[in-house]
Design a protein around this motif. Structure first.
Motif, short mmCIF file in Angstrom:
data_model
loop_
_atom_site.label_atom_id
_atom_site.label_comp_id
_atom_site.label_asym_id
_atom_site.label_seq_id
_atom_site.Cartn_x
_atom_site.Cartn_y
_atom_site.Cartn_z
N SER A 134 22.79 8.98 -12.15
CA SER A 134 22.58 7.83 -13.02
C SER A 134 22.83 6.54 -12.24
CB SER A 134 23.50 7.90 -14.23
OG SER A 134 24.86 7.90 -13.81
N GLY A 135 22.12 5.51 -12.61
CA GLY A 135 22.29 4.23 -11.94
C GLY A 135 21.44 4.04 -10.72
N ALA A 136 20.57 5.01 -10.40
CA ALA A 136 19.68 4.87 -9.25
C ALA A 136 18.71 3.71 -9.50
CB ALA A 136 18.91 6.15 -9.00
N THR A 137 18.40 2.98 -8.46
CA THR A 137 17.50 1.84 -8.57
C THR A 137 16.23 2.07 -7.75
OG1 THR A 137 18.59 0.72 -6.71
CG2 THR A 137 19.38 0.21 -8.93
N ALA A 138 15.16 1.41 -8.15
CA ALA A 138 13.87 1.54 -7.48
C ALA A 138 13.48 0.23 -6.82
CB ALA A 138 12.80 1.95 -8.49
N LYS A 139 12.92 0.33 -5.63
CA LYS A 139 12.37 -0.84 -4.94
C LYS A 139 10.89 -0.61 -4.72
CE LYS A 139 12.75 -3.78 -0.85
NZ LYS A 139 13.44 -4.00 0.45
N GLU A 140 10.09 -1.46 -5.31
CA GLU A 140 8.64 -1.34 -5.25
C GLU A 140 8.06 -2.37 -4.30
OE1 GLU A 140 6.12 -0.32 -8.90
OE2 GLU A 140 5.82 -2.49 -8.69
N GLU A 141 7.13 -1.94 -3.45
CA GLU A 141 6.43 -2.84 -2.54
C GLU A 141 4.94 -2.54 -2.60
OE1 GLU A 141 8.35 -3.97 1.33
OE2 GLU A 141 9.45 -2.10 0.96
N LEU A 142 4.21 -3.36 -3.32
CA LEU A 142 2.78 -3.14 -3.47
C LEU A 142 2.01 -3.49 -2.21
CD1 LEU A 142 2.14 -4.46 -7.10
CD2 LEU A 142 2.62 -2.12 -6.34
N SER A 143 2.58 -4.37 -1.38
CA SER A 143 1.89 -4.82 -0.17
C SER A 143 2.53 -4.27 1.09
CB SER A 143 1.88 -6.36 -0.13
OG SER A 143 1.22 -6.89 -1.26
N ALA A 144 3.22 -3.15 1.00
CA ALA A 144 3.82 -2.54 2.18
C ALA A 144 2.73 -2.16 3.18
CB ALA A 144 4.63 -1.31 1.79
N PRO A 145 3.01 -2.20 4.48
CA PRO A 145 1.99 -1.92 5.49
C PRO A 145 1.28 -0.59 5.31
CG PRO A 145 3.94 -2.84 6.51
CD PRO A 145 4.29 -2.59 5.08
N GLY A 146 2.00 0.42 4.88
CA GLY A 146 1.38 1.74 4.73
C GLY A 146 0.65 1.94 3.43
N GLY A 147 0.85 1.02 2.47
CA GLY A 147 0.27 1.17 1.16
C GLY A 147 1.33 0.98 0.09
N PRO A 148 0.95 0.91 -1.17
CA PRO A 148 1.92 0.75 -2.25
C PRO A 148 3.03 1.79 -2.15
CG PRO A 148 -0.30 0.50 -3.09
CD PRO A 148 -0.43 0.98 -1.68
N THR A 149 4.27 1.32 -2.21
CA THR A 149 5.43 2.15 -1.91
C THR A 149 6.51 1.99 -2.95
OG1 THR A 149 5.02 1.93 0.47
CG2 THR A 149 7.24 2.54 -0.18
N CYS A 150 7.26 3.08 -3.18
CA CYS A 150 8.47 2.98 -3.99
C CYS A 150 9.58 3.75 -3.29
CB CYS A 150 8.27 3.53 -5.39
SG CYS A 150 9.70 3.19 -6.48
N ASN A 151 10.75 3.15 -3.20
CA ASN A 151 11.95 3.79 -2.68
C ASN A 151 13.02 3.75 -3.75
OD1 ASN A 151 11.60 4.32 0.40
ND2 ASN A 151 10.74 2.29 0.07
N TRP A 152 13.66 4.89 -3.98
CA TRP A 152 14.74 4.98 -4.95
C TRP A 152 16.06 5.17 -4.23
CZ3 TRP A 152 9.96 7.19 -5.71
CH2 TRP A 152 9.29 6.86 -6.91
N GLN A 153 17.09 4.45 -4.69
CA GLN A 153 18.43 4.57 -4.12
C GLN A 153 19.43 4.80 -5.23
OE1 GLN A 153 18.78 0.82 -2.01
NE2 GLN A 153 18.33 1.85 -0.07
#
Length: 202
Positions: A75-94
């Motif tokens: 619980s409490g994990a956060t998402a970081k979204e990058e639509l313009s990331a070099p490789g393509g639309p990206t999401c990282n969860w921490q």
């Protein structure tokens, strides 16, 4: 998904997104650009039923549900979204807290060659190259610039969503989990959840 928990950790899955560039951030390995009219290339499995990922390219963090993220990272994990990331639309969860755990997903736009771009560089650019079981009927391969499964617990799974497109799902295990289970198994299971969610939205 419950099997994934058993495989990697009795509590939280301590993961970091696979990155050949920067730890903790999902980044696709560099690939060449085969002629797009030559895909799929020799030996590359054809995607018989392409998956429409248009919606999720605009909202990549919706590729995993909140419940799934909680199961993976607590619980409490956060998402970081990058639509313009070099490789393509990206999401990282921490996860919450001080761990370096993340899961990363990229809707790859490096080229329009799909899995052919990876197959053409097996054994050269990609020292780790291992076709794996289809992900919900879609061809998939584990790959990396080097094989870090037992040294760093890293693995990336590329899933062909069409002959021209793919999704990268990447993880890195915590030091406590390295060598105890196969990170490619974990990445494959996360990829299955992602594809199920995309299919369910269509």
């Amino acid at each position: 998904m419950r099997r994934l928990i058993v495989l990697l950790s009795a509590s939280l899955l301590v993961l970091t997104a696979c990155s050949d560039v920067k730890a903790g951030m999902a980044s696709p390995a560099t690939t060449s650009s085969p002629q797009t009219d030559a895909v799929p290339g020799p030996g590359v499995p054809k995607v018989d039923s392409p998956l429409d990922t248009t919606r999720f390219k605009q909202t990549p963090c919706e590729a995993l549900t909140g419940e799934e993220v909680t199961t993976l990272l607590g619980s409490g994990a956060t998402a970081k979204e990058e639509l313009s990331a070099p490789g393509g639309p990206t999401c990282n969860w921490q996860p919450a807290g001080t761990t370096q755990a993340t899961v990363g997903i990229i809707f790859n736009k490096v080229n329009q060659a799909g899995l052919t771009a990876i197959y053409e560089q097996q054994g050269s650019t990609f020292r780790l190259f291992m076709p794996v079981a289809p992900v919900e009927g879609l061809p998939a391969v584990a790959y990396g610039l080097k094989d870090e499964r037992t040294t760093s617990g890293r693995c990336a799974i590329a899933v062909g969503t069409s002959d021209h497109e793919m999704i990268d799902v990447s993880i890195t295990q915590s030091e406590a989990n390295v060598g105890k289970s196969d990170p490619c198994t974990a990445a494959h299971e996360v990829a299955e959840e992602v594809v199920k969610n995309i299919k369910g939205a269509q």
